[in-house]
Write a protein that holds these residues in place. Structure first.
Motif, PDB file in Angstrom:
ATOM      1  N   ALA A  45      -8.817  15.298   3.678  1.00  0.00           N
ATOM      2  CA  ALA A  45      -8.350  16.530   3.025  1.00  0.00           C
ATOM      3  C   ALA A  45      -9.014  16.687   1.651  1.00  0.00           C
ATOM      4  N   ASN A  46      -9.167  15.587   0.918  1.00  0.00           N
ATOM      5  CA  ASN A  46      -9.853  15.659  -0.385  1.00  0.00           C
ATOM      6  C   ASN A  46     -11.313  16.079  -0.206  1.00  0.00           C
ATOM      7  N   LEU A  47     -11.946  15.542   0.839  1.00  0.00           N
ATOM      8  CA  LEU A  47     -13.348  15.908   1.104  1.00  0.00           C
ATOM      9  C   LEU A  47     -13.452  17.405   1.410  1.00  0.00           C
ATOM     10  N   PHE A  97      -2.418  16.324   1.248  1.00  0.00           N
ATOM     11  CA  PHE A  97      -1.267  15.408   1.363  1.00  0.00           C
ATOM     12  C   PHE A  97      -1.142  14.921   2.798  1.00  0.00           C
ATOM     13  N   ASP A  98      -0.249  13.942   2.969  1.00  0.00           N
ATOM     14  CA  ASP A  98      -0.054  13.332   4.287  1.00  0.00           C
ATOM     15  C   ASP A  98       1.385  13.489   4.750  1.00  0.00           C
ATOM     16  N   PHE A  99       1.552  13.946   5.983  1.00  0.00           N
ATOM     17  CA  PHE A  99       2.884  13.887   6.600  1.00  0.00           C
ATOM     18  C   PHE A  99       3.199  12.453   7.022  1.00  0.00           C
ATOM     19  N   HIS A 100       2.150  11.616   7.171  1.00  0.00           N
ATOM     20  CA  HIS A 100       2.393  10.263   7.698  1.00  0.00           C
ATOM     21  C   HIS A 100       2.871   9.269   6.628  1.00  0.00           C
ATOM     22  N   LYS A 101       2.993   9.695   5.390  1.00  0.00           N
ATOM     23  CA  LYS A 101       3.515   8.781   4.365  1.00  0.00           C
ATOM     24  C   LYS A 101       5.004   9.101   4.176  1.00  0.00           C
ATOM     25  N   TRP A 102       5.365   9.815   3.088  1.00  0.00           N
ATOM     26  CA  TRP A 102       6.786  10.097   2.853  1.00  0.00           C
ATOM     27  C   TRP A 102       7.403  11.007   3.924  1.00  0.00           C
ATOM     28  N   TRP A 106       0.843  -1.207   0.000  1.00  0.00           N
ATOM     29  CA  TRP A 106       0.000   0.000   0.000  1.00  0.00           C
ATOM     30  C   TRP A 106       0.884   1.264   0.000  1.00  0.00           C
ATOM     31  N   VAL A 107       0.543   2.278   0.821  1.00  0.00           N
ATOM     32  CA  VAL A 107       1.458   3.428   0.963  1.00  0.00           C
ATOM     33  C   VAL A 107       1.493   3.780   2.444  1.00  0.00           C
ATOM     34  N   HIS A 108       2.461   3.186   3.172  1.00  0.00           N
ATOM     35  CA  HIS A 108       2.530   3.417   4.616  1.00  0.00           C
ATOM     36  C   HIS A 108       3.888   4.008   4.972  1.00  0.00           C
ATOM     37  N   VAL A 130      -0.525  13.695  -7.674  1.00  0.00           N
ATOM     38  CA  VAL A 130       0.942  13.563  -7.640  1.00  0.00           C
ATOM     39  C   VAL A 130       1.232  12.274  -6.907  1.00  0.00           C
ATOM     40  N   GLY A 131       1.646  11.259  -7.631  1.00  0.00           N
ATOM     41  CA  GLY A 131       1.903   9.967  -7.013  1.00  0.00           C
ATOM     42  C   GLY A 131       0.626   9.145  -6.989  1.00  0.00           C
ATOM     43  N   SER A 132       0.241   8.610  -8.153  1.00  0.00           N
ATOM     44  CA  SER A 132      -0.999   7.818  -8.174  1.00  0.00           C
ATOM     45  C   SER A 132      -0.759   6.534  -7.380  1.00  0.00           C
ATOM     46  N   THR A 181      -7.106  13.994   9.568  1.00  0.00           N
ATOM     47  CA  THR A 181      -6.696  12.597   9.731  1.00  0.00           C
ATOM     48  C   THR A 181      -5.784  12.156   8.583  1.00  0.00           C
ATOM     49  N   GLY A 182      -6.261  12.338   7.354  1.00  0.00           N
ATOM     50  CA  GLY A 182      -5.469  11.882   6.212  1.00  0.00           C
ATOM     51  C   GLY A 182      -5.975  12.535   4.938  1.00  0.00           C
ATOM     52  N   THR A 183      -5.432  12.095   3.815  1.00  0.00           N
ATOM     53  CA  THR A 183      -5.786  12.731   2.544  1.00  0.00           C
ATOM     54  C   THR A 183      -7.245  12.478   2.166  1.00  0.00           C
ATOM     55  N   ALA A 233      -6.847   7.792 -10.369  1.00  0.00           N
ATOM     56  CA  ALA A 233      -7.005   8.573  -9.121  1.00  0.00           C
ATOM     57  C   ALA A 233      -7.466   7.686  -7.970  1.00  0.00           C
ATOM     58  N   HIS A 234      -7.215   8.141  -6.766  1.00  0.00           N
ATOM     59  CA  HIS A 234      -7.591   7.382  -5.572  1.00  0.00           C
ATOM     60  C   HIS A 234      -9.105   7.429  -5.350  1.00  0.00           C
ATOM     61  N   GLY A 235      -9.624   6.373  -4.761  1.00  0.00           N
ATOM     62  CA  GLY A 235     -11.062   6.256  -4.523  1.00  0.00           C
ATOM     63  C   GLY A 235     -11.625   7.333  -3.611  1.00  0.00           C
ATOM     64  N   SER A 236     -10.762   8.005  -2.859  1.00  0.00           N
ATOM     65  CA  SER A 236     -11.268   9.018  -1.922  1.00  0.00           C
ATOM     66  C   SER A 236     -11.799  10.256  -2.649  1.00  0.00           C
ATOM     67  N   ILE A 237     -11.445  10.418  -3.935  1.00  0.00           N
ATOM     68  CA  ILE A 237     -12.005  11.554  -4.694  1.00  0.00           C
ATOM     69  C   ILE A 237     -13.491  11.268  -4.960  1.00  0.00           C
ATOM     70  N   ALA A 275      -1.312  12.870  -1.888  1.00  0.00           N
ATOM     71  CA  ALA A 275      -1.308  12.104  -0.635  1.00  0.00           C
ATOM     72  C   ALA A 275       0.107  11.754  -0.190  1.00  0.00           C
ATOM     73  N   TYR A 276       0.809  10.997  -1.028  1.00  0.00           N
ATOM     74  CA  TYR A 276       2.196  10.745  -0.633  1.00  0.00           C
ATOM     75  C   TYR A 276       3.180  11.538  -1.470  1.00  0.00           C
ATOM     76  N   GLY A 277       2.787  11.860  -2.731  1.00  0.00           N
ATOM     77  CA  GLY A 277       3.739  12.429  -3.669  1.00  0.00           C
ATOM     78  C   GLY A 277       4.073  13.897  -3.465  1.00  0.00           C
TER      79      GLY A 277
HETATM   80  C1  PLP Z   1      -3.166   9.140  -4.162  1.00  0.00           C
HETATM   81  C2  PLP Z   1      -3.828   8.896  -2.827  1.00  0.00           C
HETATM   82  N1  PLP Z   1      -4.868   9.672  -2.461  1.00  0.00           N
HETATM   83  C3  PLP Z   1      -5.494   9.514  -1.280  1.00  0.00           C
HETATM   84  C4  PLP Z   1      -5.093   8.545  -0.392  1.00  0.00           C
HETATM   85  C5  PLP Z   1      -5.817   8.394   0.908  1.00  0.00           C
HETATM   86  O1  PLP Z   1      -5.014   8.901   1.937  1.00  0.00           O
HETATM   87  P1  PLP Z   1      -5.321   8.542   3.468  1.00  0.00           P
HETATM   88  O2  PLP Z   1      -5.123   7.072   3.573  1.00  0.00           O
HETATM   89  O3  PLP Z   1      -4.319   9.328   4.237  1.00  0.00           O
HETATM   90  O4  PLP Z   1      -6.721   8.956   3.750  1.00  0.00           O
HETATM   91  C6  PLP Z   1      -4.026   7.709  -0.725  1.00  0.00           C
HETATM   92  C7  PLP Z   1      -3.603   6.627   0.179  1.00  0.00           C
HETATM   93  O5  PLP Z   1      -2.706   5.883  -0.072  1.00  0.00           O
HETATM   94  C8  PLP Z   1      -3.364   7.895  -1.969  1.00  0.00           C
HETATM   95  O6  PLP Z   1      -2.319   7.136  -2.333  1.00  0.00           O
END
Ligand code: PLP
Length: 464
Positions: free
Chosen positions: A128-130, A276-281, A66-68, A220-222, A123-125, A165-169, A250-252
């Motif tokens: 942040a996307n929401l 983006f997340d400080f908790h990834k890269w 994943w991306v941890h 940035v960073g799919s 909490t996370g991206t 794109a990530h499912g969170s969009i 998120a990570y990129g």
């Molecule tokens: C491109 C991208 N967007 C969004 C997310 C979601 O981020 P989070 O898990 O911090 O909510 C991730 C998680 O890996 C991601 O890679």
């Protein structure tokens, strides 16, 4: 407790990355509410015996799924201080909020955003996307949308993002009441970037149909292959069409810290918002997402809600407005900023950037080794730190899924899987600062060993 957890981190390489949870351990966490007190030392012993060994293991250098992020002892100790202080960062006049504002200032500087830009730890991206979609919704429909809801304003708002794109969009569109069907998934080019032509055609078609395009989400960073959209050209399209331009980094996005990668993010400084997340890269312990919004005024108008019990004053503890709670849905907020502040102060931007560059160099090393091994096939070009490949075999999807499960269960290494061009890939995302070439070599050897065992077994099963 400190000694135990520092020992854990110091000797993590000697442990399995992950191990399955024994049935009796899982079952022992099915007890009734403890009515009587227990000794702290005894409870800690349970943690050491039953919890710590069965975590997902992303602090381990062999964790590549994943991306941890890997976390650091610095971030961990900062988290301890934050918990001791027990600060609530919803608002009020306190230095912890100034720490968050300091980090926001650094983020603005890094991303080339103006002083008037606002930002917030979340909490996370996904969150942040929401928030970005909600702010863009206010920009499109006006502040009244908060009172009247989208049904009243109903202009058929449409958003656009790339196929990778990530499912969170899509989830953000759903949660914002706009519906995930209102997200157009745009085809990608051979570098897995959103196709600008296809985007323009989709916008034009939606306008012709009487709908209202309002939001472009670049990446940035799919998540699958680490692709970076052409942000400058998306910013151009956004400006020309009058659409909000958001970047899911998120990570990129933190690759801005890495001198060799930062130029590829050109155009991010023109975004209306970045997640983006400080908790990834950034290696800050979970969780530490961040949203940055160019127009601080519209950001505040999206969330601020005057109430008697949150009245602001010029003096006393209720001074210091605006408060973080004016920029997001959370009123109770932990001191996430402290672990990010400590991390940036202690390691410094340059060292963090070099660590990010190193993870990408390791990905290129892995890709080069894969190309010399006839049993393996690279499934996507390596853009950043993600490598997707497979063990060549008949029934390849099944064999590669088995290889990944076996790797995880063996505790040797922990990649994950994804689908690339319709085929199941072994997906290696090198995010952890502890990972080095040794871990890549061990992973590859184990893939070859498990691969030949599983592919051989399939062949025998096929014959019999
Ligand atoms: C491109 C991208 N967007 C969004 C997310 C979601 O981020 P989070 O898990 O911090 O909510 C991730 C998680 O890996 C991601 O890679």
């Amino acid at each position: 407790m400190l000694d135990d957890i520092l020992d854990y981190l110091q000797h993590i390489r000697e442990r399995p990355v992950w191990q399955p949870i024994p049935q009796d351990v899982r079952a022992s966490f099915n007890q009734t509410l403890p009515a009587r007190p227990a000794e702290l030392a005894a409870v800690h012993e349970i943690f050491m015996r039953d919890v710590l060994p069965y975590a997902v293991g992303n602090a381990h250098p062999g964790f590549m799924g994943w991306v941890h992020g890997g976390g650091t002892p610095v971030g961990m100790l900062a988290e301890m201080l934050a918990a001791g202080l027990n600060a609530n960062l919803g608002g009020r006049d306190q230095m912890p909020v100034e720490v968050e504002r300091q980090v926001l200032q650094w983020v603005r500087e890094l991303f080339g955003f103006p002083e008037s830009a606002s930002g917030l730890f979340v909490t996370g991206t996904s969150m942040a996307n929401l928030i970005a979609v909600l702010v863009a919704r206010t920009a499109a429909l006006g502040v009244n949308v908060r009172r009247l809801g989208i049904a009243a304003g109903g202009k058929g708002l449409i958003a656009y993002t790339a196929a990778g794109a990530h499912g969170s969009i899509a989830q953000a569109m759903d949660l914002a009441g706009l519906g995930s069907d209102a997200l157009r998934v745009i085809a990608v080019n051979d570098r897995n970037q959103m196709d600008g032509e296809a985007l323009q055609q989709a916008i034009a078609a939606d306008r012709d149909a009487g709908l209202t395009p309002f939001f472009i989400a670049g990446t940035v960073g799919s998540v699958d292959v680490g692709a970076i959209d052409d942000l400058d050209s998306l910013a151009d399209i956004g400006r020309r069409e009058g659409l909000w331009f958001h970047v899911d980094g998120a990570y990129g996005a933190l690759a801005l810290l890495a001198q060799d990668i930062a130029p590829r993010l050109k155009g991010i400084e023109r975004a209306d918002s970045v997640a983006f997340d400080f908790h990834k890269w950034g290696q800050v312990p979970y969780d530490a997402g961040f949203v940055l919004v160019r127009d601080g005024k519209i950001h505040r108008q999206t969330f601020a809600a005057p109430t008697a019990y949150l009245r602001r004053e010029k003096r006393g503890m209720a001074a210091g407005s605006p408060w973080p709670c004016d920029f997001g849905p959370d009123l109770s907020r932990g001191f996430r900023a402290l672990k990010a502040w400590f991390t940036l102060k202690v390691y410094g931007a340059e060292q963090l950037g070099k660590m990010i560059s190193k993870t990408c160099a390791l990905a290129r090393y892995l890709a080069q080794r894969i190309e010399t091994l006839p049993q393996l096939e690279l499934l996507a070009a390596v853009s950043l730190n993600i490598v997707c490949f497979r063990y060549r075999s008949e029934d390849s999807d099944r064999v590669n899924a088995d290889i990944v499960a076996a790797l995880q269960e063996s505790g040797i290494a922990a990649p994950s899987t994804t689908i690339v061009k319709g085929r199941l890939a072994i997906r290696v995302a090198i995010v952890n600062h502890r990972t080095d070439t040794r871990d890549i070599d061990v992973l590859l050897q184990a893939v070859l060993d498990f691969g030949s065992a599983y592919a051989g077994r399939r062949a025998v099963e096929g014959v019999s």
